[in-house]
Design an enzyme around this catalytic site. Structure first.
Site, PDB file in Angstrom:
ATOM      1  N   LYS A   3       0.992  -1.207   0.020  1.00 42.96           N
ATOM      2  CA  LYS A   3       0.131   0.067  -0.064  1.00 42.96           C
ATOM      3  C   LYS A   3       0.658   1.274  -0.158  1.00 42.96           C
ATOM      4  O   LYS A   3       0.537   2.097  -0.525  1.00 42.96           O
ATOM      5  CB  LYS A   3      -1.190  -0.055   1.215  1.00 42.96           C
ATOM      6  CG  LYS A   3      -1.964  -1.162   1.003  1.00 42.96           C
ATOM      7  CD  LYS A   3      -3.449  -0.595   1.399  1.00 42.96           C
ATOM      8  CE  LYS A   3      -4.269  -1.751   0.787  1.00 42.96           C
ATOM      9  NZ  LYS A   3      -5.827  -1.453   1.236  1.00 42.96           N
TER      10      LYS A   3
ATOM     11  N   LYS B  12      -3.708 -10.047  -6.597  1.00 43.68           N
ATOM     12  CA  LYS B  12      -5.134 -10.551  -6.268  1.00 43.68           C
ATOM     13  C   LYS B  12      -6.286  -9.492  -6.671  1.00 43.68           C
ATOM     14  O   LYS B  12      -6.009  -8.272  -6.962  1.00 43.68           O
ATOM     15  CB  LYS B  12      -5.230 -10.529  -4.519  1.00 43.68           C
ATOM     16  CG  LYS B  12      -5.174  -9.239  -3.826  1.00 43.68           C
ATOM     17  CD  LYS B  12      -5.427  -9.400  -2.352  1.00 43.68           C
ATOM     18  CE  LYS B  12      -5.777  -7.786  -1.923  1.00 43.68           C
ATOM     19  NZ  LYS B  12      -6.541  -7.989  -0.848  1.00 43.68           N
TER      20      LYS B  12
ATOM     21  N   LYS C   2     -10.663  -4.654  -4.440  1.00 45.57           N
ATOM     22  CA  LYS C   2     -11.714  -3.455  -4.835  1.00 45.57           C
ATOM     23  C   LYS C   2     -11.360  -2.217  -5.053  1.00 45.57           C
ATOM     24  O   LYS C   2     -11.848  -1.188  -5.450  1.00 45.57           O
ATOM     25  CB  LYS C   2     -12.795  -3.657  -3.506  1.00 45.57           C
ATOM     26  CG  LYS C   2     -12.204  -3.227  -2.151  1.00 45.57           C
ATOM     27  CD  LYS C   2     -13.422  -2.950  -1.208  1.00 45.57           C
ATOM     28  CE  LYS C   2     -13.514  -3.914   0.231  1.00 45.57           C
ATOM     29  NZ  LYS C   2     -12.462  -3.722   0.811  1.00 45.57           N
TER      30      LYS C   2
HETATM   31  P1  ATP Z   1      -8.537  -2.945  -0.338  1.00 49.02           P
HETATM   32  O1  ATP Z   1      -8.539  -2.978  -2.191  1.00 49.02           O
HETATM   33  O2  ATP Z   1      -9.348  -1.722  -0.184  1.00 49.02           O
HETATM   34  O3  ATP Z   1      -7.208  -3.386   0.052  1.00 49.02           O
HETATM   35  P2  ATP Z   1      -9.527  -5.594  -0.413  1.00 49.02           P
HETATM   36  O4  ATP Z   1     -10.461  -5.904  -1.667  1.00 49.02           O
HETATM   37  O5  ATP Z   1      -8.294  -6.333  -0.186  1.00 49.02           O
HETATM   38  O6  ATP Z   1      -9.530  -4.069  -0.092  1.00 49.02           O
HETATM   39  P3  ATP Z   1     -10.282  -5.932   2.314  1.00 49.02           P
HETATM   40  O7  ATP Z   1     -11.582  -5.107   2.854  1.00 49.02           O
HETATM   41  O8  ATP Z   1      -9.165  -5.598   2.757  1.00 49.02           O
HETATM   42  O9  ATP Z   1     -10.410  -6.041   0.799  1.00 49.02           O
HETATM   43  O10 ATP Z   1     -10.888  -7.525   2.851  1.00 49.02           O
HETATM   44  C1  ATP Z   1     -11.851  -8.279   3.029  1.00 49.02           C
HETATM   45  C2  ATP Z   1     -11.889  -9.648   3.143  1.00 49.02           C
HETATM   46  O11 ATP Z   1     -11.619 -10.224   1.922  1.00 49.02           O
HETATM   47  C3  ATP Z   1     -10.467 -10.042   4.083  1.00 49.02           C
HETATM   48  O12 ATP Z   1     -10.879 -11.454   4.599  1.00 49.02           O
HETATM   49  C4  ATP Z   1      -9.633 -10.537   2.833  1.00 49.02           C
HETATM   50  O13 ATP Z   1      -8.706 -11.385   3.434  1.00 49.02           O
HETATM   51  C5  ATP Z   1     -10.430 -11.009   1.754  1.00 49.02           C
HETATM   52  N1  ATP Z   1     -10.409 -10.885   0.418  1.00 49.02           N
HETATM   53  C6  ATP Z   1      -9.666  -9.453   0.077  1.00 49.02           C
HETATM   54  N2  ATP Z   1      -9.253  -9.913  -1.409  1.00 49.02           N
HETATM   55  C7  ATP Z   1      -9.475 -11.015  -1.694  1.00 49.02           C
HETATM   56  C8  ATP Z   1      -9.039 -12.099  -2.845  1.00 49.02           C
HETATM   57  N3  ATP Z   1      -8.770 -11.545  -4.003  1.00 49.02           N
HETATM   58  N4  ATP Z   1      -9.419 -13.396  -2.631  1.00 49.02           N
HETATM   59  C9  ATP Z   1      -9.826 -13.844  -1.559  1.00 49.02           C
HETATM   60  N5  ATP Z   1     -10.258 -13.084  -0.389  1.00 49.02           N
HETATM   61  C10 ATP Z   1     -10.064 -11.534  -0.466  1.00 49.02           C
END
Ligand code: ATP
Ligand code: LTN
Length: 333
Positions: free
Chosen positions: A116, A198, A201
């Protein structure tokens, strides 16, 4: 006879944008499934979200929508406690305390921080750095046994255990040491455009992720454009990241095994396969989208749910916080 304490589950998700299929398959789907068997506490981690600059109106909207969407996914406020992190001040309070029991070196090793910081080089703030001690506070306040998350959060969970262990050793047993609950399939859904990173969002390329609220035609378009390879054979194998990812998604939403999927698409091209994955995801999302429309139209109900959730969470959180303050030697107010 003493009744055995039900295991406690805690997890949270940031309202940092539109919730994706990755969030759903990696985390949320499990939250819903665990509700009957465990005492579950779920939160929108909005304090974590401001580690990246947010526009106030968008932030408010994202938080409301995320709350409604999680209800639509099946989080049931009658079975579980479901609240918004900033509504329970104990999270920020314990986070400060735990910051003083967390080492600079430990935080420096966190890969999410490094990622980040690279992505937001103009705003590497102290909150981004200490993000994991706030996450530790979230979990430890509720004496959680299990934390259902995607694979990317494993390192943060290990740090949480280390902080808890250090505090327990310095005083006396105070925090339960939590374990991760990481699914066998779906723990790491990859971007449809770059299968080596990965699905996220906050990806600036909207074709990389499928949002749970994407309309059917958008879902279909994103899957049709998904990056694959030149082999034109649906099989799960090393080096086929794009196809592996699509197979993983298909498996999660249909329950089929990799062998069954390989068999189903034997002798057929990627076009057919991508269409089938898209259609299966559309069908999986349809009931969620229908329920979402109902919840988001009823703001009074949403408010009632998150207020009640915060009250219930606060009772538990304040108990742990009071114990911690006493052990450290703070003079009672
Ligand atoms: P950001 O993009 O804002 O960092 P993010 O999409 O990684 O957000 P978080 O709110 O950080 O989402 O994560 C929420 C949950 O979703 C966590 O348990 C995280 O491990 C899971 N998660 C996030 N991205 C993935 C993915 N690509 N595959 C599986 N699990 C995920
Ligand atoms: N950092 C998490 C979100 C989160 C979380 C938590 C997850 C904040 N607090 C407590 C589990 C338990 C993420 O998914 N990026």
């Amino acid at each position: 006879m003493e009744t055995e304490r039900k295991k406690v589950i805690f997890s949270a998700i940031q309202p940092s944008g539109t919730i994706t299929l990755g969030n759903y398959l990696g985390a949320l789907k499990n939250w819903v499934a665990l509700q009957d068997e465990y005492d579950c506490i779920f939160s929108l981690a909005d304090l974590h979200t401001i580690t990246v600059r947010q526009d106030p109106a968008t932030f408010r909207k994202n938080t409301t929508e995320a709350y409604a969407l999680l209800l639509a996914c099946g989080i049931d406020p009658k079975k579980s406690i479901f609240f918004i992190q900033s509504h329970v001040p104990a999270h920020a309070q314990l986070a400060w305390v735990l910051n003083c029991y967390t080492q600079f070196g430990e935080l420096s090793r966190m890969t999410q921080f490094k990622d980040k910081a690279a992505k937001h080089a103009d705003n590497i703030n102290a909150g981004l750095f200490t993000y994991p001690s706030l996450m530790a506070a979230d979990i430890l306040l509720y004496q959680a046994d299990l934390v259902p998350v995607g694979a990317d959060q494993k390192q943060h969970l290990e740090l949480t255990r280390n902080i808890a262990d250090r505090f327990n050793a310095a005083y006396s047993p105070t925090f339960n040491l939590p374990d991760g609950y990481i699914p066998k399939h779906g723990a790491r859904i990859m971007s449809l455009q770059d299968p080596s990173s990965k699905m996220s969002k906050s990806d600036s390329n909207v074709n990389g992720f499928v949002a749970l609220l994407d309309p059917p035609e958008v879902v279909m378009r994103k899957f049709k454009r998904a990056v694959t390879d030149s082999e034109a054979c649906v099989r799960y194998a090393e080096g086929k990241d794009g196809v592996n990812n699509l197979m993983g998604i298909y498996s999660c939403v249909t329950g089929k095994t990799m062998e069954e999927i390989e068999h189903e698409f034997e002798g057929r091209g990627y076009g057919d396969f991508k269409t089938a994955v898209g259609e299966a995801v559309v069908e999986h999302l349809r009931p969620i989208q229908e329920k979402y429309a109902q919840y988001i139209a009823d703001k009074a109900y949403l408010e009632e749910c998150y207020r009640e959730g915060a009250q219930r969470a606060e009772r538990i959180a304040n108990r742990t916080l009071a114990k911690v303050m006493k052990k450290i030697g703070f003079l009672p107010a």
